[in-house]
Scaffold this active site. Sequence first.
Site, short mmCIF file in Angstrom:
data_model
loop_
_atom_site.label_atom_id
_atom_site.label_comp_id
_atom_site.label_asym_id
_atom_site.label_seq_id
_atom_site.Cartn_x
_atom_site.Cartn_y
_atom_site.Cartn_z
N ALA A 1 0.83 -1.20 0.00
CA ALA A 1 0.00 0.00 0.00
C ALA A 1 0.86 1.25 0.00
O ALA A 1 0.58 2.22 -0.72
CB ALA A 1 -0.94 -0.01 1.20
N TYR B 1 -1.22 -22.95 -6.79
CA TYR B 1 -1.05 -22.40 -8.13
C TYR B 1 0.43 -22.19 -8.42
O TYR B 1 1.25 -22.10 -7.49
CB TYR B 1 -1.83 -21.09 -8.32
CG TYR B 1 -1.61 -20.01 -7.28
CD1 TYR B 1 -0.51 -19.14 -7.35
CD2 TYR B 1 -2.52 -19.83 -6.24
CE1 TYR B 1 -0.34 -18.14 -6.42
CE2 TYR B 1 -2.35 -18.83 -5.30
CZ TYR B 1 -1.25 -17.99 -5.39
OH TYR B 1 -1.08 -17.00 -4.46
N ASP C 1 -4.05 -2.03 4.47
CA ASP C 1 -4.48 -2.78 5.65
C ASP C 1 -4.66 -1.89 6.88
O ASP C 1 -5.38 -2.26 7.81
CB ASP C 1 -3.48 -3.89 5.97
CG ASP C 1 -3.64 -5.10 5.08
OD1 ASP C 1 -4.62 -5.14 4.30
OD2 ASP C 1 -2.79 -6.01 5.15
#
Length: 416
Positions: A18, A218, A295
């Site tokens: 962020a 993945y 967050d």
Amino acid sequence: MSEHATSTDVLVIGGGMAGLAGALALRENGANVTLVERAPEFGEVGAGLQMAPNASRVLRRWGLLEKALEIGVQPKHLVFRDAVTGEELTRQTLNGEFEERYGAPYVVIHRSDLHRVLLEGCEAAGVKLVNDVTVESVETVGNRGVAHTLAGVDFEADVVIGADGLRSTLRPLVADDEPVSSAYVAYRGTVPITDETPRTDLEDVIVYLGPDCHLVQYPLRKGELLNTVAVFKSPSFERGEEQYGGVDELEAAYKDCVPAVQEALKNLATGIRWPMYDRNPIENWVAGRMVLMGDAAHPMLQYLAQGACQALEDAAALQDASVGIVFTSEGINPKAWDVALREFNDVRAGRTARVQRTARVWGESWHVSGLARTLRNLLFKSRKDNNFQYNDWLYGQDSDGVPSLTPKRVAETAAA
């Protein structure tokens, strides 16, 4: 100004996703940006993360998507299976019509790789990056934010972005709350893909749903690594123990799952686990000339894979809210920050609150048992591939309050 203060247009506190995204976005608008990070050097821990189109659109805006694609993987499908029977419940094709509809690809990438892409973007753009700085408090003095540090050196700026994570030091300026425990913990691991690795599923994101547990796999780094995440309800975490010696809880949580799931547990690094917290949504992230992002503002559980995605959306939205108002063709108008911060807050708070709440519900639906599991499976199996009604609100190009930064948008904002 304090004798020992550093002055800047924008001060960013926190060097995670962020913070780097916010610094880059406002530097692109023309701000002089200083970012301070507590750690002695920049870096990210963890394993893989999923970048849905709402985030990869932002990377494309900043000219960073190609770099992410060079080191990431574009999976072909998102596949959900029942962890007890192995039955496929539903799948979403992630290329073709999906990519066309949402205007950008779905990318899986190692956290450290995305962090490095953003860090290098900040360096290239001219963001001033400062390590070993612990901010203890921020106050607004006049029309400036002042950050007081442990070392006694102040930083002053027209606006201060608090991007210091789940346990934000700055959040108490806007909310008297604490992180909320989910009772679930995560173990993660990345292992090299070898000739012995089962070839099936290496082009997809696979999610196994089990009672009180799930497992995700993945590929990463152009198919060189296999990422595995195991999440389960932990009795020790419910007792308040963040870490736990041994793997008996982990093994017990998956004892009824298919062999493919139990075999995947061998890929995990079991020396550390990640207790899963979020916080309840709050409507206001602004205190004077300080604003929260990422967050620090809206920590969320990872069931929608949107933590980093929403942080990038935040940065793009703040970029849009300030362009043409604070950053104009005539120069910088710092008085306009109050308007820009309110617009940013108004655009983002409702959006991220919905993602936070939906992530909680989504997680609950993954972990049900008994009749609820039967009904969940029926609902999942009734969904057809490329039925976008459940995706549009999250991935849609007009859903996030982050319009493309086109000349038309700049002109409209300037005229406002």
